[in-house]
Write a protein that holds these residues in place. Structure first.
Motif, PDB file in Angstrom:
ATOM      1  N   SER A 161       0.823  -1.206   0.000  1.00 38.50           N
ATOM      2  CA  SER A 161       0.000   0.000   0.000  1.00 38.50           C
ATOM      3  C   SER A 161       0.858   1.258   0.000  1.00 38.50           C
ATOM      4  N   CYS A 162       1.933   1.247   0.813  1.00 38.97           N
ATOM      5  CA  CYS A 162       2.825   2.413   0.838  1.00 38.97           C
ATOM      6  C   CYS A 162       3.470   2.632  -0.523  1.00 38.97           C
ATOM      7  N   GLU A 163       3.781   1.565  -1.234  1.00 43.31           N
ATOM      8  CA  GLU A 163       4.370   1.710  -2.565  1.00 43.31           C
ATOM      9  C   GLU A 163       3.372   2.317  -3.546  1.00 43.31           C
ATOM     10  N   VAL A 164       2.125   1.813  -3.537  1.00 42.44           N
ATOM     11  CA  VAL A 164       1.104   2.330  -4.459  1.00 42.44           C
ATOM     12  C   VAL A 164       0.797   3.790  -4.151  1.00 42.44           C
ATOM     13  N   ASN A 165       0.522   4.090  -2.887  1.00 39.96           N
ATOM     14  CA  ASN A 165       0.203   5.464  -2.522  1.00 39.96           C
ATOM     15  C   ASN A 165       1.413   6.378  -2.640  1.00 39.96           C
ATOM     16  N   GLY A 166       2.615   5.833  -2.403  1.00 39.45           N
ATOM     17  CA  GLY A 166       3.812   6.652  -2.554  1.00 39.45           C
ATOM     18  C   GLY A 166       4.028   7.107  -3.985  1.00 39.45           C
ATOM     19  N   ARG A 167       3.781   6.219  -4.947  1.00 38.49           N
ATOM     20  CA  ARG A 167       3.899   6.611  -6.357  1.00 38.49           C
ATOM     21  C   ARG A 167       2.901   7.711  -6.699  1.00 38.49           C
ATOM     22  N   ILE A 168       1.680   7.573  -6.180  1.00 40.40           N
ATOM     23  CA  ILE A 168       0.645   8.586  -6.461  1.00 40.40           C
ATOM     24  C   ILE A 168       1.016   9.929  -5.856  1.00 40.40           C
ATOM     25  N   ILE A 170      17.750   7.789   1.720  1.00 38.27           N
ATOM     26  CA  ILE A 170      18.679   6.872   1.061  1.00 38.27           C
ATOM     27  C   ILE A 170      20.116   7.183   1.434  1.00 38.27           C
ATOM     28  N   VAL A 171      20.499   8.466   1.398  1.00 32.92           N
ATOM     29  CA  VAL A 171      21.898   8.843   1.608  1.00 32.92           C
ATOM     30  C   VAL A 171      22.245   8.890   3.100  1.00 32.92           C
ATOM     31  N   LYS A 172      21.452   9.631   3.867  1.00 32.92           N
ATOM     32  CA  LYS A 172      21.764   9.833   5.279  1.00 32.92           C
ATOM     33  C   LYS A 172      21.087   8.814   6.203  1.00 32.92           C
ATOM     34  N   GLY A 173      20.127   8.077   5.687  1.00 30.46           N
ATOM     35  CA  GLY A 173      19.403   7.123   6.526  1.00 30.46           C
ATOM     36  C   GLY A 173      18.356   7.758   7.409  1.00 30.46           C
ATOM     37  N   ASP A 174      18.021   9.037   7.161  1.00 26.94           N
ATOM     38  CA  ASP A 174      17.023   9.748   7.965  1.00 26.94           C
ATOM     39  C   ASP A 174      15.648   9.566   7.318  1.00 26.94           C
ATOM     40  N   CYS A 175      14.909   8.545   7.769  1.00 25.19           N
ATOM     41  CA  CYS A 175      13.590   8.243   7.202  1.00 25.19           C
ATOM     42  C   CYS A 175      12.475   8.561   8.183  1.00 25.19           C
ATOM     43  N   LYS A 176      12.772   9.362   9.204  1.00 24.02           N
ATOM     44  CA  LYS A 176      11.790   9.568  10.258  1.00 24.02           C
ATOM     45  C   LYS A 176      10.536  10.272   9.749  1.00 24.02           C
ATOM     46  N   LYS A 177      10.714  11.318   8.940  1.00 26.43           N
ATOM     47  CA  LYS A 177       9.557  12.087   8.457  1.00 26.43           C
ATOM     48  C   LYS A 177       8.739  11.277   7.469  1.00 26.43           C
ATOM     49  N   LEU A 178       9.370  10.783   6.432  1.00 25.81           N
ATOM     50  CA  LEU A 178       8.662  10.025   5.401  1.00 25.81           C
ATOM     51  C   LEU A 178       8.176   8.682   5.938  1.00 25.81           C
ATOM     52  N   GLY A 179       8.919   8.096   6.863  1.00 26.87           N
ATOM     53  CA  GLY A 179       8.544   6.799   7.418  1.00 26.87           C
ATOM     54  C   GLY A 179       7.334   6.849   8.313  1.00 26.87           C
ATOM     55  N   ILE A 180       6.915   8.048   8.740  1.00 29.10           N
ATOM     56  CA  ILE A 180       5.711   8.185   9.556  1.00 29.10           C
ATOM     57  C   ILE A 180       4.531   8.629   8.706  1.00 29.10           C
ATOM     58  N   LYS A 181       4.742   9.625   7.858  1.00 30.96           N
ATOM     59  CA  LYS A 181       3.630  10.226   7.118  1.00 30.96           C
ATOM     60  C   LYS A 181       3.079   9.306   6.030  1.00 30.96           C
ATOM     61  N   LEU A 182       3.939   8.644   5.279  1.00 35.70           N
ATOM     62  CA  LEU A 182       3.457   7.795   4.194  1.00 35.70           C
ATOM     63  C   LEU A 182       2.666   6.583   4.702  1.00 35.70           C
ATOM     64  N   PRO A 183       3.164   5.807   5.688  1.00 33.12           N
ATOM     65  CA  PRO A 183       2.320   4.723   6.210  1.00 33.12           C
ATOM     66  C   PRO A 183       1.053   5.225   6.878  1.00 33.12           C
ATOM     67  N   ALA A 184       1.115   6.387   7.538  1.00 37.45           N
ATOM     68  CA  ALA A 184      -0.098   6.921   8.170  1.00 37.45           C
ATOM     69  C   ALA A 184      -1.147   7.253   7.119  1.00 37.45           C
ATOM     70  N   TRP A 185      -0.713   7.828   5.983  1.00 33.10           N
ATOM     71  CA  TRP A 185      -1.662   8.123   4.915  1.00 33.10           C
ATOM     72  C   TRP A 185      -2.220   6.841   4.308  1.00 33.10           C
ATOM     73  N   SER A 186      -1.410   5.831   4.143  1.00 35.63           N
ATOM     74  CA  SER A 186      -1.873   4.568   3.577  1.00 35.63           C
ATOM     75  C   SER A 186      -2.894   3.901   4.487  1.00 35.63           C
ATOM     76  N   ILE A 187      -2.648   3.933   5.787  1.00 33.27           N
ATOM     77  CA  ILE A 187      -3.609   3.353   6.723  1.00 33.27           C
ATOM     78  C   ILE A 187      -4.888   4.167   6.751  1.00 33.27           C
ATOM     79  N   LEU A 188      -4.771   5.495   6.638  1.00 33.54           N
ATOM     80  CA  LEU A 188      -5.965   6.340   6.592  1.00 33.54           C
ATOM     81  C   LEU A 188      -6.812   6.028   5.361  1.00 33.54           C
ATOM     82  N   GLN A 189      -6.166   5.758   4.235  1.00 29.53           N
ATOM     83  CA  GLN A 189      -6.901   5.357   3.037  1.00 29.53           C
ATOM     84  C   GLN A 189      -7.694   4.077   3.289  1.00 29.53           C
TER      85      GLN A 189
END
Length: 596
Positions: free
Chosen positions: A379-386, A402-421
């Protein structure tokens, strides 16, 4: 009993020899060679990889864990001064034991995984579609087991390096003004310690004696159930691949019984020490003494239910909570009558489950945690592309992950949006559970029977009902895409200039509370070791998508231009967004609803 055991093993060899098309003697020699191959060649290599890799991580990060743990415990305001001082004094014990326990656990886990993982894979090579079965019995599972052992070390590293520090950072965060810190009253400590000291010499010997008394029942009942499954080809004997291991389980069942007795001995200390917690919570020395006796009854009743023995307990269970109904073991007729009524209501279903009915298993498909986990990332992949195509995901966040390993912002918002969908689709369809996809509905009857997943899934059902009562419109659902990805959603005033259709501050506050709770749930399971590895693989897919769509150019200037475009998309009003791209956004939202 020994005759039945040898007969069951003979049946196991007979099934396997039929698949391999050889006699039982040759089949036994082949299995012995496979055990030697996995035990002497593959097993030691996997054991070294896991034990050495995990031990290096634990020892290398131990100074950082020591310093940061003390810093966060000293800084936190969630704990009172008494409890904080007590923790600071007692922290050296778990911090010193952590490397020892982790190294021993890694060694034992590496031995077990290195031996059984390739062995299971070799038995999967005896299917109907495999031609050279004997060759695949020795080759299958070797390379894959070595790769997965490296994955185990990587996930363990993610937990020690990211998840642990995330827990500590959350502990040291500021608390809300109305939130009270957890405190231990000094006046209650003497009585708590006294009751705990009295409970250990009472509960530990009696609970251990009960476990030893019931161990023969566990041994013979387990053998009886395994033999019944063997004759009826149910349970672990349902799949032909698992037949040899199920036969091995008959031999190893006494070890499981011994392990349960040892576990009961150690758990008795926890049950005894909990009496001090009861004294502190109830502010009563008498309640703590009552719990000392009640703990024996609780353990006895639990083991009776587990072994399908008589109901209740022969030990008395005094009242150890103020709002608790007193129960006197077998003298409590009301409790027994209530249980009998429940059994009458569900006797048919319980019978089906206990006998392992294939019809019931086919009617109710039980999903595994890995399936739900896979659906989430899909779901995160499908919604992430959109969201990437529409500009709601900043390309710089992808590059930092990818470079710095800092996925805190994107790692919270994208799954939260997918679950909300998923929650929006489930609320609109009046689903009893969660619509994972167009064909799959996750309910309490078929979701994974795992306590960890229940902690995450049960709150989502509550949030779904809250969304259902709000009755969101299509324009509000479209606006939520930008709001959840581009705003903090802490105050209703943040949505004033976003073009959100509703001006009702109460409605806005309710939606923001839903978003914050979703982000909190995502933040919790983002600390699961496998999450970071799988999410970084997902971000790499989005990075390739951004290159293919031209959002990221090969030069730095092109990347900066793409980042400006993303920030502009998040900043502009929802009115223009819905006027220009409303139909496209609505169609993309519907496409994203097909999975989670």
């Amino acid at each position: 009993m020994a005759k039945w055991v040898f007969k069951s093993v003979f049946v196991c060899f007979l099934d396997l020899s039929t698949l391999l098309k050889m006699d039982i003697k040759c089949c036994g020699i082949l299995i012995s060679l496979m055990f030697v191959w996995t035990g002497l060649v593959i097993g030691p290599v996997v054991t070294v990889l896991i034990s050495v890799g995990n031990s290096a991580v634990v020892i290398g990060l131990w100074p950082a864990h020591l310093i940061w743990t003390y810093y966060c415990v000293a800084k936190t305001k969630r704990l009172g001064w008494v409890l904080k001082i007590a923790l600071l004094v007692s922290l050296p014990v778990p911090l010193i034991l952590w490397p020892i326990v982790a190294n021993i656990g890694s060694l034992l886990g590496g031995i077990g995984y290195g031996f059984f993982a390739p062995l299971i894979a070799t038995f999967e090579a005896i299917g109907e579609s495999i031609t050279c079965k004997i060759y695949h019995c020795f080759t299958d599972g070797c390379i894959s087991t070595l790769k997965r052992s490296c994955t185990v070390v990587r996930d363990f590293t993610d937990f020690c390096f990211h998840s642990y520090f995330s827990y500590m950072d959350e502990l040291s965060e500021e608390i809300y003004p109305d939130e009270k810190p957890i405190e231990v009253k000094l006046s209650k400590l003497p009585s708590c310690i006294l009751v705990s000291l009295l409970a250990i010499p009472v509960d530990v010997p009696l609970i251990t004696a009960l476990a030893l008394w019931k161990s023969p029942f566990m041994l013979f009942r387990g053998w009886k159930r395994l033999l019944e499954d063997l004759i009826g080809r149910e349970g672990p004997f349902l799949e032909t691949v698992c037949v040899p291991f199920a036969g091995l389980a008959i031999f190893l069942w006494p070890l499981a019984v011994v392990g349960s007795v040892v576990a009961s001995f150690f758990s008795s200390f926890a049950l005894a020490l909990y009496s001090g917690v009861v004294v502190h919570q109830e502010d009563s020395f008498r309640m703590g003494l009552a719990y000392i006796l009640a703990a024996i009854s609780i353990f006895d009743e639990y083991t009776n239910d587990l072994l399908d023995m008589r109901e209740g307990s022969c030990f008395m269970r005094p009242k150890y909570r103020r709002n608790m109904i007193s129960s006197g073991g077998l003298d409590s007729k009301k409790l027994i009558e209530q249980r009998k009524e429940k059994e009458k209501e569900g006797s048919h279903s319980l019978k089906l489950v206990s006998h392992g009915s294939r019809t019931l298993k086919q009617a109710i498909q039980q999903y595994t945690p890995m399936q739900v986990w896979g659906w989430l990332f899909k779901s995160c992949e499908v919604n992430g592309r959109i969201l990437l195509r529409e500009g709601f995901i900043d390309v710089k966040d992808i590059e930092e992950c990818i470079v710095k390993g800092d996925c805190k912002k994107l790692g919270i918002k994208l799954p939260a949006w997918s679950i909300l969908q998923c929650l929006l689709a489930s609320a609109q369809s009046d689903s009893l559970g969660l619509l994972i996809s167009d064909e799959v509905e996750l309910t309490k009857s078929n979701w994974p029977k795992d306590k960890v997943f229940e902690w995450f899934l049960a709150p989502l059902l509550v949030i779904k009902e809250q969304i259902k009562t709000l009755q969101l419109g299509e324009d509000e659902e479209i606006s939520l895409r930008k709001l959840i990805m581009c705003y903090k959603n802490e105050r209703p005033e943040e949505w004033d200039n976003t073009g959100f259709p509703s001006t009702d501050t109460v409605r806005r506050a309710q939606l923001q509370a839903v978003i914050r709770r979703l982000q909190g749930i995502v933040g919790s399971f983002s600390r699961v070791p496998t999450f970071r590895r799988r999410f970084k693989n997902l971000v790499k897919v989005l990075y390739l998508e951004a290159i293919q769509t031209g959002l990221i150019a090969e030069t730095d200037g092109g990347s900066s231009k793409a980042g400006n475009r993303n920030r502009h998309q998040c900043a502009k009003g929802d009115k223009n967004n819905t006027d220009d791209d409303g139909e496209q956004n609505e169609q993309s939202s519907r496409d994203g609803d097909s999975i989670v």
